[in-house]
Design a protein around this motif. Structure first.
Motif, PDB file in Angstrom:
ATOM      1  N   GLN A 114     -11.566   5.033   4.820  1.00 41.34           N
ATOM      2  CA  GLN A 114     -11.024   6.411   4.463  1.00 41.34           C
ATOM      3  C   GLN A 114      -9.685   6.302   3.987  1.00 41.34           C
ATOM      4  N   ALA A 115      -9.418   6.627   2.761  1.00 34.17           N
ATOM      5  CA  ALA A 115      -8.049   6.578   2.363  1.00 34.17           C
ATOM      6  C   ALA A 115      -7.360   8.091   2.478  1.00 34.17           C
ATOM      7  N   SER A 116      -6.031   7.825   2.794  1.00 30.36           N
ATOM      8  CA  SER A 116      -5.135   9.160   3.359  1.00 30.36           C
ATOM      9  C   SER A 116      -3.657   8.839   2.791  1.00 30.36           C
ATOM     10  N   GLY A 117      -3.071   9.842   2.709  1.00 30.18           N
ATOM     11  CA  GLY A 117      -1.339   9.953   2.624  1.00 30.18           C
ATOM     12  C   GLY A 117      -1.016  10.411   1.302  1.00 30.18           C
TER      13      GLY A 117
ATOM     14  N   TYR B 240     -20.738  -5.564  -4.552  1.00 34.68           N
ATOM     15  CA  TYR B 240     -20.920  -5.746  -3.014  1.00 34.68           C
ATOM     16  C   TYR B 240     -19.435  -5.020  -2.493  1.00 34.68           C
ATOM     17  N   ASP B 241     -18.617  -4.480  -3.293  1.00 34.22           N
ATOM     18  CA  ASP B 241     -17.338  -4.014  -2.644  1.00 34.22           C
ATOM     19  C   ASP B 241     -17.947  -2.522  -1.896  1.00 34.22           C
ATOM     20  N   TYR B 242     -17.093  -2.445  -0.966  1.00 38.97           N
ATOM     21  CA  TYR B 242     -16.926  -1.028  -0.450  1.00 38.97           C
ATOM     22  C   TYR B 242     -15.637  -0.065  -0.751  1.00 38.97           C
ATOM     23  N   TRP B 243     -15.953   0.909  -1.270  1.00 38.73           N
ATOM     24  CA  TRP B 243     -14.864   1.786  -1.705  1.00 38.73           C
ATOM     25  C   TRP B 243     -14.509   3.051  -0.765  1.00 38.73           C
ATOM     26  N   GLY B 244     -13.270   3.518  -0.540  1.00 38.75           N
ATOM     27  CA  GLY B 244     -12.881   4.687   0.217  1.00 38.75           C
ATOM     28  C   GLY B 244     -13.122   5.814  -0.754  1.00 38.75           C
ATOM     29  N   GLN B 245     -12.877   6.864  -0.320  1.00 42.14           N
ATOM     30  CA  GLN B 245     -13.096   8.358  -1.272  1.00 42.14           C
ATOM     31  C   GLN B 245     -11.831   8.532  -2.122  1.00 42.14           C
ATOM     32  N   GLY B 246     -10.908   8.007  -1.960  1.00 38.68           N
ATOM     33  CA  GLY B 246      -9.685   8.203  -2.580  1.00 38.68           C
ATOM     34  C   GLY B 246      -8.721   9.288  -2.326  1.00 38.68           C
ATOM     35  N   THR B 247      -7.467   9.166  -2.698  1.00 39.92           N
ATOM     36  CA  THR B 247      -6.680  10.032  -2.135  1.00 39.92           C
ATOM     37  C   THR B 247      -5.684  10.215  -3.371  1.00 39.92           C
ATOM     38  N   LEU B 248      -5.104  11.635  -3.534  1.00 33.23           N
ATOM     39  CA  LEU B 248      -4.597  12.052  -5.070  1.00 33.23           C
ATOM     40  C   LEU B 248      -3.060  11.793  -4.745  1.00 33.23           C
ATOM     41  N   VAL B 249      -2.092  11.236  -5.650  1.00 31.41           N
ATOM     42  CA  VAL B 249      -0.990  10.973  -5.666  1.00 31.41           C
ATOM     43  C   VAL B 249      -0.518  11.618  -6.903  1.00 31.41           C
ATOM     44  N   THR B 250       0.434  12.669  -6.872  1.00 35.74           N
ATOM     45  CA  THR B 250       0.782  13.268  -8.127  1.00 35.74           C
ATOM     46  C   THR B 250       2.389  13.211  -8.010  1.00 35.74           C
TER      47      THR B 250
ATOM     48  N   TYR C  32      -5.957   7.362  -5.788  1.00 37.70           N
ATOM     49  CA  TYR C  32      -5.778   5.971  -5.235  1.00 37.70           C
ATOM     50  C   TYR C  32      -6.887   5.489  -4.360  1.00 37.70           C
ATOM     51  N   TYR C  33      -7.628   4.226  -4.418  1.00 42.59           N
ATOM     52  CA  TYR C  33      -8.705   3.934  -3.935  1.00 42.59           C
ATOM     53  C   TYR C  33      -8.729   2.703  -3.022  1.00 42.59           C
ATOM     54  N   CYS C  34      -9.071   2.396  -1.916  1.00 37.66           N
ATOM     55  CA  CYS C  34      -8.979   1.287  -1.165  1.00 37.66           C
ATOM     56  C   CYS C  34     -10.421   0.806  -1.319  1.00 37.66           C
ATOM     57  N   LYS C  35     -10.594  -0.743  -1.371  1.00 33.74           N
ATOM     58  CA  LYS C  35     -11.663  -1.152  -1.488  1.00 33.74           C
ATOM     59  C   LYS C  35     -11.652  -2.495  -0.781  1.00 33.74           C
ATOM     60  N   THR C  36     -12.755  -3.088  -0.341  1.00 30.95           N
ATOM     61  CA  THR C  36     -12.884  -4.302   0.187  1.00 30.95           C
ATOM     62  C   THR C  36     -12.887  -5.492  -0.943  1.00 30.95           C
TER      63      THR C  36
ATOM     64  N   MET D  78      -8.401  -7.204   1.039  1.00 29.31           N
ATOM     65  CA  MET D  78      -8.633  -5.655   0.715  1.00 29.31           C
ATOM     66  C   MET D  78      -7.705  -5.357  -0.402  1.00 29.31           C
ATOM     67  N   ALA D  79      -8.023  -4.320  -1.115  1.00 26.62           N
ATOM     68  CA  ALA D  79      -7.349  -4.166  -2.384  1.00 26.62           C
ATOM     69  C   ALA D  79      -7.133  -2.555  -2.404  1.00 26.62           C
ATOM     70  N   TRP D  80      -6.029  -2.107  -3.473  1.00 26.37           N
ATOM     71  CA  TRP D  80      -5.820  -0.889  -3.626  1.00 26.37           C
ATOM     72  C   TRP D  80      -6.074  -0.729  -5.310  1.00 26.37           C
ATOM     73  N   PHE D  81      -6.802   0.305  -5.764  1.00 20.13           N
ATOM     74  CA  PHE D  81      -6.927   0.768  -7.008  1.00 20.13           C
ATOM     75  C   PHE D  81      -6.603   1.949  -7.268  1.00 20.13           C
ATOM     76  N   ARG D  82      -6.249   2.493  -8.581  1.00 19.61           N
ATOM     77  CA  ARG D  82      -5.882   3.686  -8.987  1.00 19.61           C
ATOM     78  C   ARG D  82      -6.713   3.998 -10.280  1.00 19.61           C
ATOM     79  N   GLN D  83      -6.894   5.397 -10.316  1.00 26.07           N
ATOM     80  CA  GLN D  83      -7.473   5.941 -11.491  1.00 26.07           C
ATOM     81  C   GLN D  83      -6.906   7.229 -12.069  1.00 26.07           C
ATOM     82  N   ALA D  84      -6.192   7.063 -12.989  1.00 24.53           N
ATOM     83  CA  ALA D  84      -5.484   8.145 -13.645  1.00 24.53           C
ATOM     84  C   ALA D  84      -6.275   9.091 -14.495  1.00 24.53           C
ATOM     85  N   PRO D  85      -6.068  10.302 -14.871  1.00 24.54           N
ATOM     86  CA  PRO D  85      -6.961  11.265 -15.575  1.00 24.54           C
ATOM     87  C   PRO D  85      -6.982  10.728 -16.759  1.00 24.54           C
ATOM     88  N   GLY D  86      -8.399  10.506 -17.323  1.00 18.93           N
ATOM     89  CA  GLY D  86      -8.694   9.837 -18.588  1.00 18.93           C
ATOM     90  C   GLY D  86      -8.433   8.427 -18.791  1.00 18.93           C
ATOM     91  N   LYS D  87      -8.276   7.634 -17.741  1.00 20.19           N
ATOM     92  CA  LYS D  87      -8.244   6.364 -17.898  1.00 20.19           C
ATOM     93  C   LYS D  87      -9.221   5.653 -17.011  1.00 20.19           C
TER      94      LYS D  87
END
Length: 118
Positions: free
Chosen positions: A4-7, A105-115, A93-97, A33-42
């Motif tokens: 679960q990602a939050s913040g 085989y990675d597990y991902w969190g649901q993502g948390t939006l940063v604006t 922003y997503y966290c994953k194993t 553990m890692a953090w990824f991010r996905q911007a709109p359209g990217k």
């Protein structure tokens, strides 16, 4: 592993946020553990990763010297301290194993939006 990602939230340029990623079902101490991010359209992109015991970190060039990844295995938590934010950091922003590479085989969190507003 259920993550679960939050913040996330809305912050002005130059501001800071701290994201948290927690595991409620299984310990994460055995995972890089890692953090990824996905911007709109990217595409989703790597942000940072941390070794199992926290003694080694890896950052994308775009966030190096601004973001800090940390972990507390006793709390099953990984954090991303984000400083000097700019509008280009706006993303979900997503966290994953696992490290910066993505596997089936990675597990991902649901993502948390940063604006970040300018």
């Amino acid at each position: 592993v259920q993550l679960q990602a939050s913040g996330g939230g809305l912050v002005q340029a130059g501001g800071s946020l701290r994201l948290s990623c927690t595991s409620s079902r299984r310990p994460i101490n055995n995972y890089i553990m890692a953090w990824f991010r996905q911007a709109p359209g990217k595409e989703r992109e790597f942000v940072a990763s941390i070794s199992r015991n926290g003694d080694s970190t890896d950052y994308a060039d775009s966030v190096k010297d601004r973001f800090i990844i940390a972990r507390e295995n006793a709390k099953n938590a990984v954090y991303l301290q984000m400083n000097s934010l700019n509008p280009d950091d706006t993303a979900v922003y997503y966290c994953k194993t696992g490290p910066r590479t993505i596997t089936l085989y990675d597990y991902w969190g649901q993502g948390t939006l940063v604006t970040v507003s300018s």
